[in-house]
Design a protein around this motif. Structure first.
Motif, PDB file in Angstrom:
ATOM      1  N   THR A   7     -10.967 -12.543   8.659  1.00  0.00           N
ATOM      2  CA  THR A   7     -10.104 -13.752   8.841  1.00  0.00           C
ATOM      3  C   THR A   7      -9.119 -13.890   9.929  1.00  0.00           C
ATOM      4  O   THR A   7      -8.300 -12.709   9.748  1.00  0.00           O
ATOM      5  CB  THR A   7      -9.757 -14.175   7.383  1.00  0.00           C
ATOM      6  OG1 THR A   7     -10.725 -14.293   6.449  1.00  0.00           O
ATOM      7  CG2 THR A   7      -8.855 -15.236   7.153  1.00  0.00           C
TER       8      THR A   7
ATOM      9  N   ALA B   8      -6.883 -20.821   9.563  1.00  0.00           N
ATOM     10  CA  ALA B   8      -7.543 -19.630   9.005  1.00  0.00           C
ATOM     11  C   ALA B   8      -9.046 -19.703   9.583  1.00  0.00           C
ATOM     12  O   ALA B   8      -9.583 -20.794   9.040  1.00  0.00           O
ATOM     13  CB  ALA B   8      -7.459 -19.104   7.505  1.00  0.00           C
TER      14      ALA B   8
ATOM     15  N   GLN C  48      -0.958 -23.925  11.071  1.00  0.00           N
ATOM     16  CA  GLN C  48      -1.701 -22.661  10.835  1.00  0.00           C
ATOM     17  C   GLN C  48      -2.764 -23.005  10.349  1.00  0.00           C
ATOM     18  O   GLN C  48      -3.197 -23.796   9.532  1.00  0.00           O
ATOM     19  CB  GLN C  48      -0.857 -21.785   9.888  1.00  0.00           C
ATOM     20  CG  GLN C  48       0.623 -21.519  10.152  1.00  0.00           C
ATOM     21  CD  GLN C  48       0.505 -20.301  11.002  1.00  0.00           C
ATOM     22  OE1 GLN C  48      -0.121 -19.202  10.485  1.00  0.00           O
ATOM     23  NE2 GLN C  48       1.000 -20.448  12.114  1.00  0.00           N
TER      24      GLN C  48
ATOM     25  N   ALA D 230      -2.225 -11.162  12.040  1.00  0.00           N
ATOM     26  CA  ALA D 230      -2.924 -12.374  11.689  1.00  0.00           C
ATOM     27  C   ALA D 230      -4.309 -12.140  11.384  1.00  0.00           C
ATOM     28  O   ALA D 230      -5.093 -13.095  11.063  1.00  0.00           O
ATOM     29  CB  ALA D 230      -2.656 -13.628  12.732  1.00  0.00           C
TER      30      ALA D 230
ATOM     31  N   THR E  90      -6.000 -15.914  11.248  1.00  0.00           N
ATOM     32  CA  THR E  90      -5.210 -17.052  11.159  1.00  0.00           C
ATOM     33  C   THR E  90      -4.247 -17.331  12.490  1.00  0.00           C
ATOM     34  O   THR E  90      -3.723 -16.409  13.194  1.00  0.00           O
ATOM     35  CB  THR E  90      -4.172 -16.763   9.822  1.00  0.00           C
ATOM     36  OG1 THR E  90      -4.850 -16.750   8.986  1.00  0.00           O
ATOM     37  CG2 THR E  90      -3.206 -18.012   9.975  1.00  0.00           C
TER      38      THR E  90
END
Length: 87
Positions: free
Chosen positions: A59, A14, A12, A44, A61
């Motif tokens: 943002t 970001a 994962q 996300a 992710t």
């Protein structure tokens, strides 16, 4: 350029992009990231305006699959005139 990274893929990751706060900026960031991470989910993505509301931090992710994928995303984001900064 080195291909060394401390990240273990897949992971994962970001990605944050900042630009002028307008109606399309978050959609622009999503579209650029989605070119390299087509399985991106709407959940996300988060966006936060600056204190005065002039700028927007978006943002995203993603499930990153490689350093090359991340490099390509950052290259496309940084190369777009509406993106002031990509972290």
């Amino acid at each position: 350029m080195s291909d060394e990274t401390l990240l273990e893929f897949p992971c994962q990751f970001a990605i944050k992009a900042m630009g002028k706060n307008n109606l399309e900026f978050d959609l622009l960031v999503i579209e650029i990231v989605r070119r390299h991470a087509p399985d991106l989910f709407e959940q996300a993505v988060s966006a936060r305006p600056s204190k005065d509301g002039n700028y927007l931090a978006v943002t995203v992710t993603i499930q990153a699959s490689s350093k090359q994928q991340l490099d390509a995303i950052y290259r496309d984001l940084s190369g777009h005139p509406q993106v002031l900064m990509a972290l």
